[in-house]
Design a protein around this motif. Structure first.
Motif, PDB file in Angstrom:
ATOM      1  N   SER A  93      -7.376  77.177  39.803  1.00  0.00           N
ATOM      2  CA  SER A  93      -7.805  76.876  38.575  1.00  0.00           C
ATOM      3  C   SER A  93      -9.020  75.885  38.481  1.00  0.00           C
ATOM      4  O   SER A  93      -9.298  75.700  37.485  1.00  0.00           O
ATOM      5  CB  SER A  93      -6.560  76.240  37.969  1.00  0.00           C
ATOM      6  OG  SER A  93      -6.156  74.921  38.778  1.00  0.00           O
ATOM      7  N   HIS A  94      -9.505  75.557  39.548  1.00  0.00           N
ATOM      8  CA  HIS A  94     -10.814  74.620  39.533  1.00  0.00           C
ATOM      9  C   HIS A  94     -11.794  75.450  39.001  1.00  0.00           C
ATOM     10  O   HIS A  94     -12.089  76.792  39.516  1.00  0.00           O
ATOM     11  CB  HIS A  94     -10.845  74.339  41.215  1.00  0.00           C
ATOM     12  CG  HIS A  94     -12.194  73.189  41.037  1.00  0.00           C
ATOM     13  ND1 HIS A  94     -11.934  72.052  41.858  1.00  0.00           N
ATOM     14  CD2 HIS A  94     -13.566  73.198  40.855  1.00  0.00           C
ATOM     15  CE1 HIS A  94     -13.256  71.580  41.923  1.00  0.00           C
ATOM     16  NE2 HIS A  94     -14.110  72.154  41.242  1.00  0.00           N
ATOM     17  N   LEU A  95     -12.406  74.921  38.263  1.00  0.00           N
ATOM     18  CA  LEU A  95     -13.417  75.954  37.237  1.00  0.00           C
ATOM     19  C   LEU A  95     -14.520  76.411  38.371  1.00  0.00           C
ATOM     20  O   LEU A  95     -14.897  75.854  39.199  1.00  0.00           O
ATOM     21  CB  LEU A  95     -14.295  75.062  36.377  1.00  0.00           C
ATOM     22  CG  LEU A  95     -15.237  75.440  35.520  1.00  0.00           C
ATOM     23  CD1 LEU A  95     -14.620  76.370  34.412  1.00  0.00           C
ATOM     24  CD2 LEU A  95     -16.235  74.269  34.762  1.00  0.00           C
TER      25      LEU A  95
ATOM     26  N   ARG B 207     -16.474  67.916  40.911  1.00  0.00           N
ATOM     27  CA  ARG B 207     -15.369  67.190  40.479  1.00  0.00           C
ATOM     28  C   ARG B 207     -14.275  68.147  39.989  1.00  0.00           C
ATOM     29  O   ARG B 207     -14.548  69.432  39.773  1.00  0.00           O
ATOM     30  CB  ARG B 207     -15.560  66.529  39.069  1.00  0.00           C
ATOM     31  CG  ARG B 207     -15.858  65.081  39.179  1.00  0.00           C
ATOM     32  CD  ARG B 207     -16.108  64.451  37.709  1.00  0.00           C
ATOM     33  NE  ARG B 207     -16.708  65.514  36.629  1.00  0.00           N
ATOM     34  CZ  ARG B 207     -15.758  65.592  35.408  1.00  0.00           C
ATOM     35  NH1 ARG B 207     -14.732  64.737  35.453  1.00  0.00           N
ATOM     36  NH2 ARG B 207     -16.198  66.336  34.562  1.00  0.00           N
ATOM     37  N   HIS B 208     -12.987  67.839  40.089  1.00  0.00           N
ATOM     38  CA  HIS B 208     -12.042  68.848  39.731  1.00  0.00           C
ATOM     39  C   HIS B 208     -11.725  68.864  38.093  1.00  0.00           C
ATOM     40  O   HIS B 208     -11.123  67.962  37.558  1.00  0.00           O
ATOM     41  CB  HIS B 208     -10.537  68.233  40.342  1.00  0.00           C
ATOM     42  CG  HIS B 208      -9.379  69.279  40.008  1.00  0.00           C
ATOM     43  ND1 HIS B 208      -9.405  70.300  40.914  1.00  0.00           N
ATOM     44  CD2 HIS B 208      -8.587  69.375  39.174  1.00  0.00           C
ATOM     45  CE1 HIS B 208      -8.547  71.323  40.278  1.00  0.00           C
ATOM     46  NE2 HIS B 208      -7.694  70.422  39.355  1.00  0.00           N
ATOM     47  N   VAL B 209     -12.446  69.970  37.532  1.00  0.00           N
ATOM     48  CA  VAL B 209     -12.095  70.013  36.086  1.00  0.00           C
ATOM     49  C   VAL B 209     -11.614  71.720  36.148  1.00  0.00           C
ATOM     50  O   VAL B 209     -12.043  72.435  37.035  1.00  0.00           O
ATOM     51  CB  VAL B 209     -13.465  70.049  35.284  1.00  0.00           C
ATOM     52  CG1 VAL B 209     -13.660  68.418  35.551  1.00  0.00           C
ATOM     53  CG2 VAL B 209     -14.540  70.766  35.737  1.00  0.00           C
TER      54      VAL B 209
ATOM     55  N   ALA C 143      -3.864  70.344  45.999  1.00  0.00           N
ATOM     56  CA  ALA C 143      -3.497  71.646  46.218  1.00  0.00           C
ATOM     57  C   ALA C 143      -4.557  72.639  45.859  1.00  0.00           C
ATOM     58  O   ALA C 143      -4.460  73.913  45.694  1.00  0.00           O
ATOM     59  CB  ALA C 143      -2.316  71.972  45.207  1.00  0.00           C
ATOM     60  N   CYS C 144      -5.652  72.016  45.471  1.00  0.00           N
ATOM     61  CA  CYS C 144      -6.936  72.733  45.022  1.00  0.00           C
ATOM     62  C   CYS C 144      -7.824  73.444  46.168  1.00  0.00           C
ATOM     63  O   CYS C 144      -8.456  72.557  47.068  1.00  0.00           O
ATOM     64  CB  CYS C 144      -7.642  71.957  44.120  1.00  0.00           C
ATOM     65  SG  CYS C 144      -9.179  72.754  43.573  1.00  0.00           S
ATOM     66  N   PHE C 145      -8.026  74.579  46.194  1.00  0.00           N
ATOM     67  CA  PHE C 145      -8.834  75.203  47.050  1.00  0.00           C
ATOM     68  C   PHE C 145     -10.303  74.814  47.347  1.00  0.00           C
ATOM     69  O   PHE C 145     -10.783  74.410  48.185  1.00  0.00           O
ATOM     70  CB  PHE C 145      -8.819  76.925  46.847  1.00  0.00           C
ATOM     71  CG  PHE C 145      -9.557  77.468  47.920  1.00  0.00           C
ATOM     72  CD1 PHE C 145      -9.188  77.822  49.310  1.00  0.00           C
ATOM     73  CD2 PHE C 145     -10.870  77.832  47.675  1.00  0.00           C
ATOM     74  CE1 PHE C 145      -9.946  78.553  50.235  1.00  0.00           C
ATOM     75  CE2 PHE C 145     -11.748  78.489  48.680  1.00  0.00           C
ATOM     76  CZ  PHE C 145     -11.413  78.899  50.060  1.00  0.00           C
ATOM     77  N   SER C 146     -10.984  74.715  46.016  1.00  0.00           N
ATOM     78  CA  SER C 146     -12.170  74.059  46.108  1.00  0.00           C
ATOM     79  C   SER C 146     -12.285  72.703  46.280  1.00  0.00           C
ATOM     80  O   SER C 146     -13.266  72.303  46.969  1.00  0.00           O
ATOM     81  CB  SER C 146     -12.751  74.370  44.168  1.00  0.00           C
ATOM     82  OG  SER C 146     -12.819  75.577  44.146  1.00  0.00           O
ATOM     83  N   CYS C 147     -11.259  71.831  45.959  1.00  0.00           N
ATOM     84  CA  CYS C 147     -11.450  70.329  46.117  1.00  0.00           C
ATOM     85  C   CYS C 147     -11.229  70.174  47.663  1.00  0.00           C
ATOM     86  O   CYS C 147     -11.867  69.117  48.416  1.00  0.00           O
ATOM     87  CB  CYS C 147     -10.286  69.517  45.372  1.00  0.00           C
ATOM     88  SG  CYS C 147     -10.700  69.412  43.557  1.00  0.00           S
ATOM     89  N   ALA C 148     -10.271  70.937  48.307  1.00  0.00           N
ATOM     90  CA  ALA C 148     -10.173  70.902  49.651  1.00  0.00           C
ATOM     91  C   ALA C 148     -11.295  71.130  50.609  1.00  0.00           C
ATOM     92  O   ALA C 148     -11.706  70.503  51.381  1.00  0.00           O
ATOM     93  CB  ALA C 148      -8.848  71.989  50.054  1.00  0.00           C
TER      94      ALA C 148
HETATM   95 ZN   LIG Z   1     -10.302  70.946  42.297  1.00  0.00          ZN
END
Ligand SMILES: [Zn+2]
Length: 159
Positions: free
Chosen positions: A105-107, A57-59, A12-17
């Motif tokens: 929320s991804h840093l 990385r997802h943090v 669900a993370c924009f940055s990870c996507a």
């Molecule tokens: Zn992420």
């Protein structure tokens, strides 16, 4: 009945996507990249050149960064500030990190080129009035891609 707190997943993370789409990302999502960090033009910011520096990385907190990620962080912040100064002619750069907006929320570290003639009310923390504000329209994708290419060239030493 208690309700379990919402859990932000990587899916669900924009940055990870976006990171998952490497290397097909448009220039505005891929200003720079190394093994730990990706640099993108900010989404929803009414100021051309507003960047975000995100770990691959997802943090969600600075405390979760690995030593190798932390070691590269300061160099990126300074190199990006130099590139923004050269490309945009900004008076200075702002650096901020909250990662509090829903879905974001991804840093991520905001690197904001503060124009010399910026309205004094928008200086300092007031700069965040330019995020998600219809009174300050977001640049067109082509404009963001254009400045991203300029910044990439500057970081490579081609400018
Ligand atoms: Zn992420």
């Amino acid at each position: 009945m208690s309700v379990a707190p919402a859990v932000t997943t990587v899916a669900a993370c924009f940055s990870c996507a976006n990171t998952a789409l490497l290397p097909e990302l448009p220039p505005r999502e891929l200003v720079a990249l190394d093994e730990h960090w990706r640099v993108a033009h900010a989404v929803g910011a009414g100021l051309l050149g507003w960047l975000v520096l995100v770990p691959r990385r997802h943090v969600t907190t600075i405390a979760e960064l690995a030593d190798e990620e932390a070691a590269a962080l300061g160099g990126w912040q300074v190199r990006l500030s130099r590139a923004l100064t050269e490309v945009t002619g900004c008076a200075k750069t702002y650096l901020a990190q909250f990662s509090e907006a829903p879905g974001f929320s991804h840093l991520h570290f905001h690197l904001v080129p503060r124009p010399a003639d910026l309205d004094p009310q928008l200086r300092g923390p007031g700069i965040f009035a330019l995020l998600g504000n219809p009174a300050h329209p977001v640049p067109e994708a082509e404009e963001m891609d254009g400045i991203a290419r300029q910044l990439s060239a500057c970081l490579r030493g081609d400018l």
